[in-house]
Design a protein around this motif. Structure first.
Motif, mmCIF file in Angstrom:
data_model
loop_
_atom_site.group_PDB
_atom_site.id
_atom_site.type_symbol
_atom_site.label_atom_id
_atom_site.label_comp_id
_atom_site.label_asym_id
_atom_site.label_seq_id
_atom_site.Cartn_x
_atom_site.Cartn_y
_atom_site.Cartn_z
ATOM 1 N N LEU A 155 10.050 11.662 -0.760
ATOM 2 C CA LEU A 155 8.516 11.966 -0.264
ATOM 3 C C LEU A 155 7.684 13.178 -0.545
ATOM 4 C CD1 LEU A 155 9.598 10.918 3.365
ATOM 5 C CD2 LEU A 155 8.646 9.649 1.721
ATOM 6 N N TYR A 156 6.663 13.158 -0.544
ATOM 7 C CA TYR A 156 5.512 14.507 -0.700
ATOM 8 C C TYR A 156 5.931 15.433 0.308
ATOM 9 C CZ TYR A 156 3.715 11.644 -4.683
ATOM 10 O OH TYR A 156 3.614 11.018 -5.761
ATOM 11 N N PRO A 157 5.666 16.758 -0.025
ATOM 12 C CA PRO A 157 5.917 17.702 0.742
ATOM 13 C C PRO A 157 4.883 17.353 2.185
ATOM 14 C CG PRO A 157 5.707 18.772 -1.142
ATOM 15 C CD PRO A 157 5.322 17.362 -1.473
ATOM 16 N N ASP A 158 5.366 17.831 3.280
ATOM 17 C CA ASP A 158 4.528 17.658 4.549
ATOM 18 C C ASP A 158 3.291 18.709 4.349
ATOM 19 O OD1 ASP A 158 6.102 15.926 5.696
ATOM 20 O OD2 ASP A 158 7.134 17.170 6.936
ATOM 21 N N ASP A 159 3.638 19.746 3.878
ATOM 22 C CA ASP A 159 2.658 20.808 3.731
ATOM 23 C C ASP A 159 1.364 20.051 2.412
ATOM 24 O OD1 ASP A 159 1.588 23.521 3.740
ATOM 25 O OD2 ASP A 159 1.631 23.159 1.597
ATOM 26 N N TYR A 160 0.246 19.975 2.983
ATOM 27 C CA TYR A 160 -0.830 19.317 2.409
ATOM 28 C C TYR A 160 -1.076 20.052 1.137
ATOM 29 C CZ TYR A 160 -5.173 16.463 1.678
ATOM 30 O OH TYR A 160 -6.175 15.792 1.189
ATOM 31 N N ASN A 161 -1.224 21.127 1.130
ATOM 32 C CA ASN A 161 -1.485 22.073 -0.310
ATOM 33 C C ASN A 161 -0.405 21.734 -1.316
ATOM 34 O OD1 ASN A 161 -3.925 22.956 0.760
ATOM 35 N ND2 ASN A 161 -2.881 24.851 1.447
ATOM 36 N N ALA A 162 0.849 21.608 -0.624
ATOM 37 C CA ALA A 162 2.070 21.583 -1.643
ATOM 38 C C ALA A 162 2.196 19.991 -2.276
ATOM 39 C CB ALA A 162 3.159 21.808 -1.028
ATOM 40 N N TYR A 180 0.841 -1.338 0.137
ATOM 41 C CA TYR A 180 0.018 -0.019 0.025
ATOM 42 C C TYR A 180 0.839 1.288 -0.021
ATOM 43 C CZ TYR A 180 1.371 0.402 4.926
ATOM 44 O OH TYR A 180 2.182 0.822 5.935
ATOM 45 N N TYR A 181 0.123 2.312 -0.397
ATOM 46 C CA TYR A 181 0.765 3.774 -0.370
ATOM 47 C C TYR A 181 -0.182 4.566 0.771
ATOM 48 C CZ TYR A 181 2.360 8.463 -0.581
ATOM 49 O OH TYR A 181 2.540 9.775 -0.352
ATOM 50 N N SER A 182 0.441 5.339 1.458
ATOM 51 C CA SER A 182 -0.333 6.077 2.407
ATOM 52 C C SER A 182 0.186 7.518 2.546
ATOM 53 C CB SER A 182 -0.401 5.550 3.693
ATOM 54 O OG SER A 182 -1.531 6.279 4.405
ATOM 55 N N TYR A 183 -0.447 8.539 2.509
ATOM 56 C CA TYR A 183 0.196 9.934 2.549
ATOM 57 C C TYR A 183 -0.129 10.158 3.989
ATOM 58 C CZ TYR A 183 1.105 14.854 2.283
ATOM 59 O OH TYR A 183 1.396 16.108 2.280
ATOM 60 N N THR A 184 -1.561 10.244 4.352
ATOM 61 C CA THR A 184 -1.799 10.720 5.616
ATOM 62 C C THR A 184 -2.401 9.598 6.530
ATOM 63 O OG1 THR A 184 -3.948 11.112 4.661
ATOM 64 C CG2 THR A 184 -2.422 13.006 4.872
ATOM 65 N N ASP A 185 -2.074 8.472 6.440
ATOM 66 C CA ASP A 185 -2.162 7.357 7.154
ATOM 67 C C ASP A 185 -3.579 6.625 7.051
ATOM 68 O OD1 ASP A 185 0.323 7.061 8.323
ATOM 69 O OD2 ASP A 185 -0.387 7.617 10.538
ATOM 70 N N ASP A 186 -4.534 7.171 6.361
ATOM 71 C CA ASP A 186 -5.786 6.217 6.548
ATOM 72 C C ASP A 186 -5.450 4.764 5.615
ATOM 73 O OD1 ASP A 186 -6.928 8.568 7.366
ATOM 74 O OD2 ASP A 186 -7.184 9.446 5.421
#
Ligand SMILES: Cc1cc2nc3c(=O)[nH]c(=O)nc-3n(C[C@H](O)[C@H](O)[C@H](O)COP(=O)(O)O)c2cc1C
Length: 215
Positions: free
Chosen positions: A96-103, A66-72
């Motif tokens: 890694l994708y930026p921690d900033d959600y909008n970015a 799996y891949y997960s950005y915000t843990d769901d």
């Protein structure tokens, strides 16, 4: 004269005995050779059988990836793992994708729109061992997240069964299953399981039912 005759008979008997011994010895050699040949062939068949059996057993192995950005999706993957066991592996982009959600959202949009497949840092060399792959992704712009597309793109999943699951925030699984099937054309893609991000914890019953259905 009589002595000569006896000697003559004895010679014939000796000659016949010698021939008999020679024939017996030859027959024995042949049968040993045949036995050795049969033994070799039988051992080969046994080894082939063991190899095939091991391949089947290996191919029966299950992987949850799996891949997960915000843990769901990670939570959902772990819930599936608790239920079915097998191996579990997280897909990680090299960058890694930026921690900033909008970015991250902006980068994700660009990658999905341009069908960019980000490089991964995992080494998936052993994927051939698995016959069944539970594949988890968050829904990004109506489809699988780009790292999941990279995973599928980099693997030969022909003949395997892919069981998709995803988390989303409003519009369901979108085109994710079609995209998975498109990226792994010779795999069997089953019915998937999609959960709204706020419902992951509450989805245990539905998850159990789905797992039973696809079993
Ligand atoms: C880049 C990006 C794009 C997204 N696009 C969608 C979408 O098209 N539809 C949707 O329902 N949710 C969308 N979401 C929300 C995620 O699918 C949702 O929050 C999901 O549960 C996140 O899973 P994760 O925590 O495993 O990363 C998006 C989130 C991000 C970061």
């Amino acid at each position: 004269m009589r002595k000569k005759f006896i000697l003559y008979v004895l010679c014939i008997i000796c000659f016949l005995l010698m021939i008999s011994f020679a024939l017996i010895a030859y027959a024995k050699t042949c049968s040993t050779a045949i036995n050795a040949k049969n033994y070799k062939a039988e051992m080969q068949m046994l080894n082939d059988f063991i190899d095939k059996e091991q391949q089947v057993r290996k191919a029966d192995k299950t992987l949850i990836v799996y891949y997960s950005y915000t843990d769901d999706t990670r939570k959902l993957a772990n819930m599936i793992h608790e239920k079915i066991g097998g191996d579990i592996l997280e897909i990680q982009p090299l960058e890694l994708y930026p921690d900033d959600y909008n970015a991250a959202y902006a980068q994700g949009r660009k990658e999905v729109e341009e069908r960019i497949k980000p490089q991964l840092n995992n080494n998936f060399k052993d994927i051939s061992e698995y016959g069944t792959i539970y594949l988890g992704s968050p829904i990004w712009f109506g489809t699988i997240a780009p790292p999941v597309a990279s995973f599928l793109y980099g693997q030969s999943l022909a003949g395997k069964t892919i069981i998709p699951f995803c988390t989303y925030d409003g519009l369901g699984a979108g085109q994710s299953i079609e995209e998975i099937a498109h990226l792994s054309p010779n795999a069997r893609v089953t019915e998937g399981f999609a959960v709204k991000r706020t419902e992951v914890e509450k989805s245990r019953e539905a998850l159990a039912k789905w797992l039973k259905r696809i079993d």
